[in-house]
Design a protein around this motif. Structure first.
Motif, PDB file in Angstrom:
ATOM      1  N   VAL A 167       0.836  -1.204   0.000  1.00 46.50           N
ATOM      2  CA  VAL A 167       0.000   0.000   0.000  1.00 46.50           C
ATOM      3  C   VAL A 167       0.870   1.253   0.000  1.00 46.50           C
ATOM      4  CG1 VAL A 167      -1.712   1.310   1.325  1.00 46.50           C
ATOM      5  CG2 VAL A 167      -1.929  -1.180   1.110  1.00 46.50           C
ATOM      6  N   ILE A 168       1.920   1.244   0.817  1.00 44.57           N
ATOM      7  CA  ILE A 168       2.836   2.382   0.875  1.00 44.57           C
ATOM      8  C   ILE A 168       3.519   2.602  -0.474  1.00 44.57           C
ATOM      9  CG2 ILE A 168       5.027   3.176   1.850  1.00 44.57           C
ATOM     10  CD1 ILE A 168       4.210   1.874   4.486  1.00 44.57           C
ATOM     11  N   SER A 169       3.933   1.520  -1.109  1.00 41.29           N
ATOM     12  CA  SER A 169       4.675   1.623  -2.371  1.00 41.29           C
ATOM     13  C   SER A 169       3.817   2.170  -3.503  1.00 41.29           C
ATOM     14  CB  SER A 169       5.226   0.243  -2.766  1.00 41.29           C
ATOM     15  OG  SER A 169       6.153  -0.218  -1.807  1.00 41.29           O
ATOM     16  N   VAL A 170       2.551   1.731  -3.580  1.00 44.76           N
ATOM     17  CA  VAL A 170       1.674   2.184  -4.661  1.00 44.76           C
ATOM     18  C   VAL A 170       1.170   3.600  -4.411  1.00 44.76           C
ATOM     19  CG1 VAL A 170      -0.447   1.708  -5.939  1.00 44.76           C
ATOM     20  CG2 VAL A 170       0.998  -0.183  -5.183  1.00 44.76           C
ATOM     21  N   ARG A 171       0.856   3.909  -3.140  1.00 42.23           N
ATOM     22  CA  ARG A 171       0.406   5.251  -2.738  1.00 42.23           C
ATOM     23  C   ARG A 171      -0.802   5.734  -3.530  1.00 42.23           C
ATOM     24  NH1 ARG A 171       5.527   8.745  -0.420  1.00 42.23           N
ATOM     25  NH2 ARG A 171       6.694   6.963   0.361  1.00 42.23           N
ATOM     26  N   ALA A 172      -1.751   4.866  -3.734  1.00 41.95           N
ATOM     27  CA  ALA A 172      -2.999   5.272  -4.385  1.00 41.95           C
ATOM     28  C   ALA A 172      -3.843   6.084  -3.396  1.00 41.95           C
ATOM     29  CB  ALA A 172      -3.777   4.037  -4.828  1.00 41.95           C
ATOM     30  N   PRO A 173      -4.581   7.073  -3.876  1.00 43.78           N
ATOM     31  CA  PRO A 173      -5.452   7.834  -2.968  1.00 43.78           C
ATOM     32  C   PRO A 173      -6.504   6.976  -2.282  1.00 43.78           C
ATOM     33  CG  PRO A 173      -5.158   9.007  -5.040  1.00 43.78           C
ATOM     34  CD  PRO A 173      -4.578   7.641  -5.236  1.00 43.78           C
ATOM     35  N   LYS A 174      -7.011   5.944  -2.987  1.00 41.91           N
ATOM     36  CA  LYS A 174      -8.055   5.085  -2.434  1.00 41.91           C
ATOM     37  C   LYS A 174      -7.627   3.628  -2.513  1.00 41.91           C
ATOM     38  CE  LYS A 174     -10.988   6.822  -5.375  1.00 41.91           C
ATOM     39  NZ  LYS A 174     -12.197   7.132  -6.177  1.00 41.91           N
ATOM     40  N   ALA A 175      -7.994   2.855  -1.489  1.00 43.62           N
ATOM     41  CA  ALA A 175      -7.684   1.430  -1.490  1.00 43.62           C
ATOM     42  C   ALA A 175      -8.855   0.656  -0.894  1.00 43.62           C
ATOM     43  CB  ALA A 175      -6.413   1.148  -0.701  1.00 43.62           C
ATOM     44  N   GLU A 192      -6.579  -4.799   8.640  1.00 40.71           N
ATOM     45  CA  GLU A 192      -7.119  -3.530   8.161  1.00 40.71           C
ATOM     46  C   GLU A 192      -6.748  -2.372   9.077  1.00 40.71           C
ATOM     47  OE1 GLU A 192     -10.843  -4.664   5.359  1.00 40.71           O
ATOM     48  OE2 GLU A 192     -11.314  -4.408   7.485  1.00 40.71           O
ATOM     49  N   GLY A 193      -6.584  -2.651  10.363  1.00 40.10           N
ATOM     50  CA  GLY A 193      -6.156  -1.585  11.266  1.00 40.10           C
ATOM     51  C   GLY A 193      -4.789  -1.048  10.895  1.00 40.10           C
ATOM     52  N   HIS A 194      -3.854  -1.953  10.610  1.00 42.70           N
ATOM     53  CA  HIS A 194      -2.508  -1.525  10.217  1.00 42.70           C
ATOM     54  C   HIS A 194      -2.522  -0.833   8.859  1.00 42.70           C
ATOM     55  CE1 HIS A 194      -0.637  -3.405  13.613  1.00 42.70           C
ATOM     56  NE2 HIS A 194      -0.971  -4.640  13.256  1.00 42.70           N
ATOM     57  N   VAL A 195      -3.242  -1.394   7.901  1.00 37.43           N
ATOM     58  CA  VAL A 195      -3.298  -0.803   6.567  1.00 37.43           C
ATOM     59  C   VAL A 195      -3.911   0.596   6.624  1.00 37.43           C
ATOM     60  CG1 VAL A 195      -4.348  -0.981   4.282  1.00 37.43           C
ATOM     61  CG2 VAL A 195      -3.349  -3.006   5.356  1.00 37.43           C
ATOM     62  N   THR A 196      -4.975   0.738   7.394  1.00 31.56           N
ATOM     63  CA  THR A 196      -5.651   2.043   7.493  1.00 31.56           C
ATOM     64  C   THR A 196      -4.749   3.082   8.133  1.00 31.56           C
ATOM     65  OG1 THR A 196      -7.810   0.962   7.668  1.00 31.56           O
ATOM     66  CG2 THR A 196      -7.661   3.236   8.439  1.00 31.56           C
ATOM     67  N   ARG A 197      -4.153   2.717   9.259  1.00 27.16           N
ATOM     68  CA  ARG A 197      -3.348   3.680  10.026  1.00 27.16           C
ATOM     69  C   ARG A 197      -2.075   4.093   9.299  1.00 27.16           C
ATOM     70  NH1 ARG A 197      -2.342   0.599  13.538  1.00 27.16           N
ATOM     71  NH2 ARG A 197      -0.107   0.202  13.353  1.00 27.16           N
ATOM     72  N   ILE A 198      -1.323   3.100   8.829  1.00 27.34           N
ATOM     73  CA  ILE A 198      -0.040   3.413   8.200  1.00 27.34           C
ATOM     74  C   ILE A 198      -0.239   3.925   6.779  1.00 27.34           C
ATOM     75  CG2 ILE A 198       2.200   2.471   7.524  1.00 27.34           C
ATOM     76  CD1 ILE A 198       1.890   0.442   9.821  1.00 27.34           C
ATOM     77  N   GLY A 199      -1.202   3.366   6.057  1.00 25.21           N
ATOM     78  CA  GLY A 199      -1.477   3.858   4.714  1.00 25.21           C
ATOM     79  C   GLY A 199      -1.833   5.332   4.701  1.00 25.21           C
ATOM     80  N   ARG A 201      -0.687   7.667   6.465  1.00 28.46           N
ATOM     81  CA  ARG A 201       0.522   8.501   6.566  1.00 28.46           C
ATOM     82  C   ARG A 201       1.128   8.778   5.196  1.00 28.46           C
ATOM     83  NH1 ARG A 201       3.572   5.033  11.314  1.00 28.46           N
ATOM     84  NH2 ARG A 201       1.940   5.207  12.921  1.00 28.46           N
ATOM     85  N   TYR A 202       0.804   7.930   4.221  1.00 36.57           N
ATOM     86  CA  TYR A 202       1.362   8.053   2.874  1.00 36.57           C
ATOM     87  C   TYR A 202       0.303   8.454   1.853  1.00 36.57           C
ATOM     88  CZ  TYR A 202       5.393   5.829   4.990  1.00 36.57           C
ATOM     89  OH  TYR A 202       6.482   5.539   5.790  1.00 36.57           O
ATOM     90  N   GLY A 203      -0.831   8.945   2.339  1.00 35.10           N
ATOM     91  CA  GLY A 203      -1.839   9.510   1.452  1.00 35.10           C
ATOM     92  C   GLY A 203      -2.885   8.553   0.944  1.00 35.10           C
ATOM     93  N   THR A 204      -2.962   7.339   1.510  1.00 34.47           N
ATOM     94  CA  THR A 204      -3.946   6.353   1.056  1.00 34.47           C
ATOM     95  C   THR A 204      -5.080   6.222   2.063  1.00 34.47           C
ATOM     96  OG1 THR A 204      -2.288   5.064  -0.150  1.00 34.47           O
ATOM     97  CG2 THR A 204      -4.334   3.929   0.450  1.00 34.47           C
ATOM     98  N   THR A 205      -6.307   6.394   1.576  1.00 27.92           N
ATOM     99  CA  THR A 205      -7.489   6.161   2.400  1.00 27.92           C
ATOM    100  C   THR A 205      -8.005   4.762   2.104  1.00 27.92           C
ATOM    101  OG1 THR A 205      -8.100   8.497   2.404  1.00 27.92           O
ATOM    102  CG2 THR A 205      -9.830   6.920   2.944  1.00 27.92           C
TER     103      THR A 205
END
Length: 217
Positions: A167-175, A192-199, A201-205
């Motif tokens: 998720v961090i590498s792709v940095r899409a606005p939406k996931a 999903e908790g980790h993906v939501t929180r850390i994503g 930080r890199y601009g991904t909702t």
């Protein structure tokens, strides 16, 4: 464009009266997803990504329906000669049109599950320079900004840190999630908790979608 999620890895995209289905597998509501489809994309040969009986039935029901898949999948489908003309082999690094959707392909190899389990071909599909379905891989599309990322959030070949890094590498606005059929709600909450929180930080909702939920992308 409307995106409808089905159980596990299958999604349906609808635009201007056209329907594109990706990975109608045996874990999904594949017959429902394929109803009225104009084109199908398959990432790889595993049955959680292609329900072959359902796909063959759809091809026979609608002679105009077209399917695009890696060479091995295409060859297996073409053994049924009555649908061979509707089946197209796809390689990584290509671009084509499928029922009015522009498609670009990436990757080429399924993620390693175990050294004793053979690796198969896997194609990631980018649809309309917007939605990216990686299949069973964490390949990052090069030279393009993905707008909507479909995230394989759980698999025998991955761990949570790799999901987050993808998720961090792709940095899409939406996931949104795919490949989640092996998770219960407790496990889903952890990933999903980790993906939501850390994503974030890199601009991904990141947003959860349940089977048959839909969203405009």
């Amino acid at each position: 464009m409307k995106l409808i999620k089905y159980t596990h890895a299958c999604v349906r995209l609808e635009k201007e009266g056209k329907v594109l289905v990706i990975d109608p597998g045996a874990f999904s509501e594949s017959e429902e997803a394929l109803n009225g489809a104009h084109a199908v994309l398959v990432t790889h040969e595993h049955n959680d990504h292609i329900d072959q009986p359902a796909v063959l039935a759809a091809l026979r029901q609608d002679p105009k329906l077209q399917i695009h898949a890696p060479a091995g999948v295409a060859a297996a489908l073409k053994e049924n000669g009555d649908v061979a003309g509707q089946v197209h082999s796809v390689e990584p690094g290509s671009a084509f049109d499928a029922a009015g959707f522009s498609i670009r392909t990436f990757g080429g190899q399924h993620a390693v599950i175990h050294p004793q389990i053979p690796v198969v071909a896997n194609i990631g599909y980018l649809v309309d320079d917007n939605v990216f379905h990686p299949g069973d891989s964490f390949v990052v599309p090069d030279g393009i900004s993905v707008q909507t990322l479909l995230v394989p959030i759980n698999a025998p070949w991955s761990k949570v840190g790799e999901v987050v890094d993808f998720v961090i590498s792709v940095r899409a606005p939406k996931a949104f999630p795919v490949h989640d059929g092996l998770l219960n709600e407790l496990g889903r909450g952890v990933v999903e908790g980790h993906v939501t929180r850390i994503g974030a930080r890199y601009g991904t909702t990141y947003s959860k979608l349940a089977p048959r939920d839909s969203v405009e992308v």
